[in-house]
Write a protein that holds these residues in place. Structure first.
Motif, PDB file in Angstrom:
ATOM      1  N   LEU A 104       0.866  -1.180   0.000  1.00 29.59           N
ATOM      2  CA  LEU A 104       0.000   0.000   0.000  1.00 29.59           C
ATOM      3  C   LEU A 104       0.900   1.226   0.000  1.00 29.59           C
ATOM      4  CD1 LEU A 104      -2.897   1.268   0.380  1.00 29.59           C
ATOM      5  CD2 LEU A 104      -2.405   1.246   2.832  1.00 29.59           C
TER       6      LEU A 104
ATOM      7  N   TYR B 242      -9.558   5.079   2.466  1.00 30.16           N
ATOM      8  CA  TYR B 242      -9.243   3.711   2.054  1.00 30.16           C
ATOM      9  C   TYR B 242      -9.493   2.723   3.196  1.00 30.16           C
ATOM     10  CZ  TYR B 242      -7.052  -0.475   0.447  1.00 30.16           C
ATOM     11  OH  TYR B 242      -6.857  -1.794   0.097  1.00 30.16           O
TER      12      TYR B 242
ATOM     13  N   VAL C  50       3.475  -1.220   3.939  1.00 26.90           N
ATOM     14  CA  VAL C  50       2.843   0.089   3.749  1.00 26.90           C
ATOM     15  C   VAL C  50       3.974   1.102   3.588  1.00 26.90           C
ATOM     16  CG1 VAL C  50       1.421   1.911   4.747  1.00 26.90           C
ATOM     17  CG2 VAL C  50       0.762  -0.492   5.052  1.00 26.90           C
TER      18      VAL C  50
END
Length: 202
Positions: free
Chosen positions: A68, A136, A153
């Motif tokens: 992400l 999100y 992430v």
């Protein structure tokens, strides 16, 4: 007297711009996009931070699985997170709330995907999410942990500008990470002048 009046007009103009930016999300996005694209900031950023990014990714070791990226911008960092540099990465979700960045970001995604295919990497999936990190996270509520959590992430030079603030953004990142997942972040420091700090906060 003319000089004093000019200084007052200039000060009022700056105050007006800062006030507009503080009051309007759309104005901030448009201003950032114009600054980014007009002065080729993305190219400058790539040159200035390439060494730091490579050091960061080297320290993290090879990436794999789902990634992400928070605040993908125009996609300048995408090649460092997947494709031939990171062939074990199977998916990257690019979170970018500024719609003015989306056209260039999609081009970057297409380019990285094409380069991955040319390198024999056929299972790479790239997705653009139009919204903030918090948007999100909310959109994934109700999904299984496997579907909503990531192996990595990445927040590279974006925490200064996330609307929810750095502390809350990092907490959200932690919720979206798998138990043994990794957070990659690279940040600059607060601006030295009050004007720059105001712009960063806006």
């Amino acid at each position: 007297m003319l000089i004093e009046n000019s200084a007052l007009v200039a000060a009022a103009s700056v105050a007006g711009v800062v006030g507009t930016l503080a009051a309007s999300k759309r104005a901030r996005e448009a201003c950032f996009f114009m600054w980014w694209s007009t002065f080729r900031v993305s190219n400058l950023l790539a040159l200035m931070t390439e060494r730091s990014k490579l050091e960061l990714l080297s320290a993290a070791g090879p990436l794999s699985g789902r990634v992400l990226e928070v605040g993908s911008g125009d996609g300048v960092r995408l090649p460092y997170l997947c494709g031939s540099r990171q062939p074990a990465v199977t998916e990257v979700v690019c979170v970018e709330p500024n719609a003015l960045m989306h056209t260039q970001l999609r081009r970057s995604m297409d380019k990285v995907h094409a380069e991955a295919l040319a390198a024999g990497i056929e299972d790479l999936r790239l997705t653009l999410f139009d919204g903030t990190l918090e948007d999100y996270a909310r959109s994934t509520e109700g999904l299984s942990d496997e579907a909503r959590r990531f192996d990595v992430v990445a927040t590279l030079l974006v925490l200064c500008s996330v609307p929810e603030g750095p502390a809350e953004a990092l907490a959200t990142c932690a919720r979206l990470l798998k138990p043994r997942g990794r957070l990659l972040y690279l940040e600059h420091v607060q601006g030295r002048t009050s004007t720059l700090r105001a712009v960063q906060r806006a």
